[in-house]
Design an enzyme around this catalytic site. Structure first.
Site, PDB file in Angstrom:
ATOM      1  N   TYR A   2     188.649  73.966  89.300  1.00 44.14           N
ATOM      2  CA  TYR A   2     186.872  73.557  90.034  1.00 44.14           C
ATOM      3  C   TYR A   2     186.537  74.730  90.346  1.00 44.14           C
ATOM      4  O   TYR A   2     184.874  74.490  90.639  1.00 44.14           O
ATOM      5  CB  TYR A   2     187.670  72.973  91.466  1.00 44.14           C
ATOM      6  CG  TYR A   2     187.844  71.402  91.392  1.00 44.14           C
ATOM      7  CD1 TYR A   2     188.573  71.042  90.138  1.00 44.14           C
ATOM      8  CD2 TYR A   2     188.598  71.315  92.621  1.00 44.14           C
ATOM      9  CE1 TYR A   2     188.542  69.435  89.907  1.00 44.14           C
ATOM     10  CE2 TYR A   2     188.987  69.681  92.647  1.00 44.14           C
ATOM     11  CZ  TYR A   2     189.316  69.058  91.579  1.00 44.14           C
ATOM     12  OH  TYR A   2     190.125  67.831  91.384  1.00 44.14           O
ATOM     13  N   HIS A  10     183.957  63.602  87.040  1.00 38.42           N
ATOM     14  CA  HIS A  10     183.859  62.957  88.111  1.00 38.42           C
ATOM     15  C   HIS A  10     182.639  63.384  88.063  1.00 38.42           C
ATOM     16  O   HIS A  10     181.682  63.487  89.833  1.00 38.42           O
ATOM     17  CB  HIS A  10     184.462  62.960  89.057  1.00 38.42           C
ATOM     18  CG  HIS A  10     185.729  62.458  88.772  1.00 38.42           C
ATOM     19  ND1 HIS A  10     186.233  61.209  89.802  1.00 38.42           N
ATOM     20  CD2 HIS A  10     187.017  63.041  87.761  1.00 38.42           C
ATOM     21  CE1 HIS A  10     187.980  61.298  88.802  1.00 38.42           C
ATOM     22  NE2 HIS A  10     187.772  62.140  88.025  1.00 38.42           N
TER      23      HIS A  10
END
Length: 340
Positions: free
Chosen positions: A323, A61
């Site tokens: 993440y 992303h």
């Protein structure tokens, strides 16, 4: 699996980046497989395109745009969770519209799944962070299977073999093949896919999933027409739209019933489950990501306020670990992030 597998997997091959798009940046954490266990580093490495990752950017992303706004809670959510974010009132939001690609320069028409990430802050000093995608289900049921999917060569025979071993991918493939495309982030529905536990003021727990449902009416656009709108049409359109007035989504929380698959994001819950509309997300201002407020936010889905916690779904913890790796890597590469 014969011809049905080929038709289900067609969108993966035609779109090219649909696997990354469907990922919603989910990844695998350490400690579940031994001795050859996967680690967050290995999972993040699996997202890298052939030419390597783009320095300074998120590892998946990678292309997106920041926004600021408010979450307007209507008070109905307080019956489900004691989290302050559901008490009647307005709470500031930093968010990001994005789509699934490791390439920050990818044309907007190349990614099937689009994303919405938010950080909602409340006066008691707590935060609710969430990263969602427009797909109604996740491609696979376990982090291990997802890693295998990322590592599977994108050719018909390899994908056919993967689908035979992981038939749950059929639901995602059917969505990717048949769901209408839109030309706006504002016209997408964004889904948590993962299950979480809401705890109310009386201590009662409920397993839930949630969706942000657009106020704007989705306008279908033929996939072949999207490239004609330019490489960055999504960012341009949402900036123009919100400059003319805020974009809104209704937050709908769906409550599981006994037996619903809370640990498996590849399986949708049956229709008819209790759904409570708990407020509205209002996107008020778009800002370029290069110097915008979302650039350095890690939208870790395990950053949750009191009254919300993770469930038996493995993915939120896995995503959190990956993440962190992505955040550390891009932070170390800050000098390489191109200024706009």
């Amino acid at each position: 699996m014969a011809e049905p597998a080929r038709s289900i997997l067609a969108p993966f091959l035609a779109i090219g980046l649909v696997v990354a798009g469907g990922a919603g940046a989910f990844a695998y954490t350490a400690g579940w497989l031994s001795p050859d266990r996967l680690t967050p580093d290995r999972m993040v490495d699996a997202f890298a395109p052939p030419g390597g990752p783009a320095p300074g950017h998120r590892r998946n992303h990678a292309k997106g745009v920041c926004f600021t706004g408010v979450f307007e809670a209507n008070g109905a959510g307080a019956a489900l969770s004691r989290a302050r974010v559901f008490a009647t009132g307005g709470y500031p939001v930093v968010g990001r519209f994005n789509f699934g690609t490791p390439d920050p320069n990818a044309p907007d028409a190349t990614a099937r799944a689009r994303g919405l990430s938010i950080k909602v802050s409340t006066p008691d000093g707590q935060e609710w962070r969430s990263a969602m995608i427009s797909a109604p289900v996740f491609p696979v049921s376990t982090p291990q299977a997802f890693y295998e999917l990322l590592k599977t060569p994108k050719d018909p025979n390899a994908m056919k073999a993967f689908a035979a071993a992981h038939p749950e991918i059929g639901a995602f493939g059917a969505w990717a093949k048949s769901a209408p495309w839109t030309a706006s982030y504002a016209e997408e529905r964004y889904n948590s896919l993962n299950s979480f536990i809401f705890t109310d003021s009386g201590g009662e727990d409920r397993a839930v999933r949630w969706s942000f449902i657009p106020e704007a009416t989705p306008v279908p656009v033929p996939a072949e027409d999207l490239p004609k709108r330019g490489r960055d049409f999504l960012e341009k359109e949402i900036a123009e739209r919100i400059a003319a007035g805020p974009a809104r989504w209704t937050l709908a929380v769906t409550v599981a019933e006994p037996g619903d698959p809370t640990a498996d994001p590849s399986k949708a819950w049956p229709a008819g489950r209790k759904t409570v509309e708990v407020g509205k997300l209002v996107a008020q201002k778009i800002e370029p990501e290069a110097d915008g407020p979302c650039r350095d936010v890690n939208f870790d889905p395990t950053v949750l306020p009191s009254g919300i916690r993770t469930s038996d779904d493995q993915f939120p913890a896995a995503r959190s670990a990956a993440y962190a790796v992505s955040f550390d890597r891009r932070s170390a590469e800050a000098k390489d992030y191109p200024a706009k």
